[in-house]
Motif scaffolding. Structure first.
Motif, PDB file in Angstrom:
ATOM      1  N   LYS A   1       0.803  -1.216   0.000  1.00  0.00           N
ATOM      2  CA  LYS A   1       0.000   0.000   0.000  1.00  0.00           C
ATOM      3  C   LYS A   1       0.839   1.271   0.000  1.00  0.00           C
ATOM      4  O   LYS A   1       0.305   2.379   0.075  1.00  0.00           O
ATOM      5  CB  LYS A   1      -0.959  -0.010   1.189  1.00  0.00           C
ATOM      6  CG  LYS A   1      -2.126  -0.976   1.011  1.00  0.00           C
ATOM      7  CD  LYS A   1      -2.924  -0.683  -0.256  1.00  0.00           C
ATOM      8  CE  LYS A   1      -4.121  -1.611  -0.418  1.00  0.00           C
ATOM      9  NZ  LYS A   1      -4.788  -1.420  -1.739  1.00  0.00           N
ATOM     10  N   MET A   2       2.152   1.120  -0.129  1.00  0.00           N
ATOM     11  CA  MET A   2       3.033   2.270  -0.346  1.00  0.00           C
ATOM     12  C   MET A   2       3.412   2.425  -1.814  1.00  0.00           C
ATOM     13  O   MET A   2       4.080   3.392  -2.178  1.00  0.00           O
ATOM     14  CB  MET A   2       4.325   2.113   0.467  1.00  0.00           C
ATOM     15  CG  MET A   2       4.140   2.042   1.957  1.00  0.00           C
ATOM     16  SD  MET A   2       5.758   1.868   2.762  1.00  0.00           S
ATOM     17  CE  MET A   2       5.247   1.460   4.435  1.00  0.00           C
ATOM     18  N   ILE A   3       2.998   1.482  -2.661  1.00  0.00           N
ATOM     19  CA  ILE A   3       3.483   1.444  -4.037  1.00  0.00           C
ATOM     20  C   ILE A   3       2.431   1.929  -5.021  1.00  0.00           C
ATOM     21  O   ILE A   3       1.281   1.484  -5.003  1.00  0.00           O
ATOM     22  CB  ILE A   3       3.931   0.023  -4.412  1.00  0.00           C
ATOM     23  CG1 ILE A   3       5.162  -0.387  -3.582  1.00  0.00           C
ATOM     24  CG2 ILE A   3       4.245  -0.077  -5.909  1.00  0.00           C
ATOM     25  CD1 ILE A   3       5.624  -1.815  -3.812  1.00  0.00           C
ATOM     26  N   ASP A   4       2.845   2.852  -5.895  1.00  0.00           N
ATOM     27  CA  ASP A   4       2.086   3.212  -7.091  1.00  0.00           C
ATOM     28  C   ASP A   4       2.747   2.465  -8.252  1.00  0.00           C
ATOM     29  O   ASP A   4       3.873   2.802  -8.649  1.00  0.00           O
ATOM     30  CB  ASP A   4       2.154   4.715  -7.360  1.00  0.00           C
ATOM     31  CG  ASP A   4       1.477   5.553  -6.284  1.00  0.00           C
ATOM     32  OD1 ASP A   4       0.659   4.997  -5.526  1.00  0.00           O
ATOM     33  OD2 ASP A   4       1.772   6.762  -6.210  1.00  0.00           O
ATOM     34  N   HIS A   5       2.071   1.439  -8.750  1.00  0.00           N
ATOM     35  CA  HIS A   5       2.641   0.628  -9.830  1.00  0.00           C
ATOM     36  C   HIS A   5       2.657   1.464 -11.112  1.00  0.00           C
ATOM     37  O   HIS A   5       1.610   1.876 -11.615  1.00  0.00           O
ATOM     38  CB  HIS A   5       1.827  -0.644 -10.014  1.00  0.00           C
ATOM     39  CG  HIS A   5       2.398  -1.601 -11.002  1.00  0.00           C
ATOM     40  ND1 HIS A   5       3.702  -2.046 -10.940  1.00  0.00           N
ATOM     41  CD2 HIS A   5       1.849  -2.185 -12.109  1.00  0.00           C
ATOM     42  CE1 HIS A   5       3.925  -2.883 -11.950  1.00  0.00           C
ATOM     43  NE2 HIS A   5       2.827  -2.974 -12.667  1.00  0.00           N
ATOM     44  N   SER A   6       3.842   1.732 -11.626  1.00  0.00           N
ATOM     45  CA  SER A   6       4.011   2.679 -12.725  1.00  0.00           C
ATOM     46  C   SER A   6       3.848   2.013 -14.085  1.00  0.00           C
ATOM     47  O   SER A   6       4.512   1.023 -14.392  1.00  0.00           O
ATOM     48  CB  SER A   6       5.397   3.329 -12.630  1.00  0.00           C
ATOM     49  OG  SER A   6       5.580   4.242 -13.672  1.00  0.00           O
ATOM     50  N   LEU A   7       2.959   2.598 -14.891  1.00  0.00           N
ATOM     51  CA  LEU A   7       2.692   2.118 -16.252  1.00  0.00           C
ATOM     52  C   LEU A   7       2.728   3.317 -17.199  1.00  0.00           C
ATOM     53  O   LEU A   7       1.756   3.648 -17.862  1.00  0.00           O
ATOM     54  CB  LEU A   7       1.320   1.425 -16.308  1.00  0.00           C
ATOM     55  CG  LEU A   7       1.172   0.184 -15.417  1.00  0.00           C
ATOM     56  CD1 LEU A   7      -0.292  -0.218 -15.300  1.00  0.00           C
ATOM     57  CD2 LEU A   7       1.997  -0.973 -15.969  1.00  0.00           C
TER      58      LEU A   7
END
Length: 226
Positions: A5-11
């Protein structure tokens, strides 16, 4: 500690296809990260893919250079919110910040905050191009303009998140403004080090590697070598 819940999965890479974005959203949903961060044209794709998963849809405005006109950034933000975006990562006007044109930088950010209509706004400084004094100034302007986060980098500049920058940015803003690290966060050790320094959200493409490593350590296994 809930690392996911600390991660913004980058796309955000320009070559990604719609199927690549959908696969990235599947990873985000399976790993229950905080959000995906997709290109503006992919917001609808991500919104459909992530409905009911609890994973937020983030996107970018004025990306990656920050030099579009304020009216365009605000209009882009309104369109992205209408399309389903929950969070907006905007790039401030790097050149105007380097000029010392604090009024322009403030009003540019404030226009996006207003257009976001209560959604989370993260302001990207692109620290690779700034002095420490300019980083501090950018953080303080972002807070004054109503931003919820200050963020190190787009991931497309010569440098990304550093320990020194996270420490500097954390000290530059009030406790209610959070710090996001992006650019070069590829291992669990880097994430944990930057978290200890004050970062609470992380832009990452190596999401599964990071989370697999964390799970292994929780079970007493040897950490992976990256």
């Amino acid at each position: 500690m809930n690392i996911a819940k600390m991660i913004d999965h980058s796309l955000l890479r320009p070559e990604l296809t719609s199927d690549d974005v959908r696969r990235g959203c599947e990873i985000a949903a399976r790993r229950q990260v905080a959000s995906v961060c997709v290109r503006p044209s992919d917001v609808e794709v991500a919104t459909i893919a992530l409905t009911g998963t609890g994973v937020l849809v983030g996107t970018v405005a004025g990306f990656p250079h920050g030099d579009t006109r304020t009216t365009i950034k605000a209009a882009e933000t309104r369109a992205l919110v209408d399309a389903g975006a929950d969070e907006i990562d905007m790039v401030l006007h790097i050149g105007r910040l380097r000029d010392g044109d604090t009024g322009y930088v403030h009003d540019d950010i404030a226009a996006v905050v207003a257009a976001a209509r209560g959604r989370i706004v993260k302001v990207i400084l692109e620290n690779a191009y700034l002095t420490d004094e300019q980083k501090i100034l950018g953080c303080r302007i972002a807070e004054q303009a109503g931003a919820h986060f200050v963020k190190t980098s787009t991931g497309f500049a010569p440098g990304g998140a550093t320990l020194a920058d996270i420490q500097l940015m954390r000290a530059a803003v009030s406790p209610h403004v959070e710090v996001k690290a992006a650019g070069g966060v590829r291992t669990l050790d880097v994430l944990l080090t930057l978290h200890e320094a004050g970062a609470t959200r992380f832009g990452a493409t190596a999401t599964e590697t990071i989370l697999d490593d964390y799970a292994a350590r929780q079970h007493g296994e040897q950490p992976t070598t990256v």
